[in-house]
Design a protein around this motif. Structure first.
Motif: not given
Ligand SMILES: C[S@@+](CC[C@H](N)C(=O)[O-])C[C@H]1O[C@@H](n2cnc3c(N)ncnc32)[C@H](O)[C@@H]1O
Length: 278
Positions: A212, A216, A233-234, A236-241, A252
């Motif tokens: 991640m 970035h 930024m969303e 990054i967040k949703t991809t990690e989730e 993570n």
């Protein structure tokens, strides 16, 4: 014209933390080539577009002196802190005008950088500063589209491919040279003694957080963030989730394996003076 995308402190700190040195396979290919082409002693290597020094530091044990240059002051500032070898120095300098003597360089490298340069001017500078018989190594990797984790690799790869598809819409004109594996750059290397290797498969183990952070740090992501700050930024967040859900783990810090397909251009300047098309 010089492209300025790596000046922001936050971007540089992501760079420092999440960018990696060239894999061993690539290092071996470069050093085998040098051993064939260059007579010892190896006096000076110059790493151009050195960023925070990930490739520069690899050169330090092979050369008497190593110089890393980058047009970004912020990158050079961090490189000086991160790489502290007595034979290695860093300097702010454009790739197209490097302040070293004519015919003084044994090896000139650029890792994930040459596509940003003014290629015509850079090739003239390469020819000015390489010693007769000196070598050039230009290399980079395609954006990753393959991620492995246990038996979930297909789903993991689908997620990273979707991220690449989305980010590719924000591609800078110069990034097209990466998507074609530097074919166009290979054509304009002014030496007949040159080779191009493509699709060199390397696998790098890293925690999911590392992947991640790498996303970035991408120029593509920075361009997306400039255009669409909230969505970026969303993403990054949703991809990690999504990854965590597929992996069925809470942290993570869980290790995954990311495939990078490298391409590498190697060339050597003639030992005797020849007519050069520059
Ligand atoms: C993608 S980064 C690669 C950094 C490093 N080589 C690595 O291995 O991670 C590209 C670097 O090229 C630098 N750069 C771009 N255009 C340049 C130019 N014309 N002259 C020198 N450096 C340049 C940027 O500032 C940036 O640090």
């Amino acid at each position: 014209m010089t492209t300025r995308l790596f000046e922001e402190k936050e971007h540089v700190l992501y760079y420092l933390k999440y960018r990696f040195s060239p894999p061993q396979k690539i290092q071996d290919m470069i050093f085998n080539y040098i051993h064939q082409k260059l007579d010892k002693p190896y006096e000076l290597a110059v790493d151009v577009g050195c960023g925070t020094g990930q490739n520069t530091k690899i050169l330090a044990s092979h050369f008497q002196n190593v110089l890393g240059v980058d047009v970004s002051e912020a990158q050079i500032e961090e490189a000086k802190i991160a790489v502290n070898f007595p034979n290695t120095t860093f300097r702010v300098s454009p790739a197209e005008e490097i302040s070293v003597d004519d015919e003084s360089v044994d090896l000139l490298t650029a890792h994930a950088a040459v596509h940003w340069f003014d290629i015509g001017k850079f090739m003239k500078e390469v020819d000015r500063i390489l010693k007769p018989g000196g070598c050039l190594a230009l290399f980079c990797y395609y954006p990753p589209r393959e991620v492995h984790y246990k038996d979930r690799s297909e789903k993991m790869s689908k997620v990273i491919s979707e991220v690449d598809n989305l980010l590719s819409k924000y591609q800078h004109e110069k990034m097209k040279l990466v998507r074609t594996g530097y074919k166009e750059i290979f054509e304009v290397i002014p030496y007949t003694n040159k080779l191009r290797r493509d699709g060199i498969l390397t696998k790098i183990a890293m925690p999911l957080a590392g992947l991640m952070g790498f996303v970035h740090s991408l120029a593509l992501f920075q361009m997306y963030r400039t255009a669409e700050p909230t969505q970026a930024m969303e993403l990054i967040k949703t991809t990690e989730e999504r990854f965590l859900e597929i992996m069925d783990v809470p942290s993570n810090e869980t290790e995954i394996e990311v495939c990078f397909r490298y391409f590498l251009l190697l060339a050597s300047k003639p030992k005797e003076k020849q007519q050069c098309n520059l």
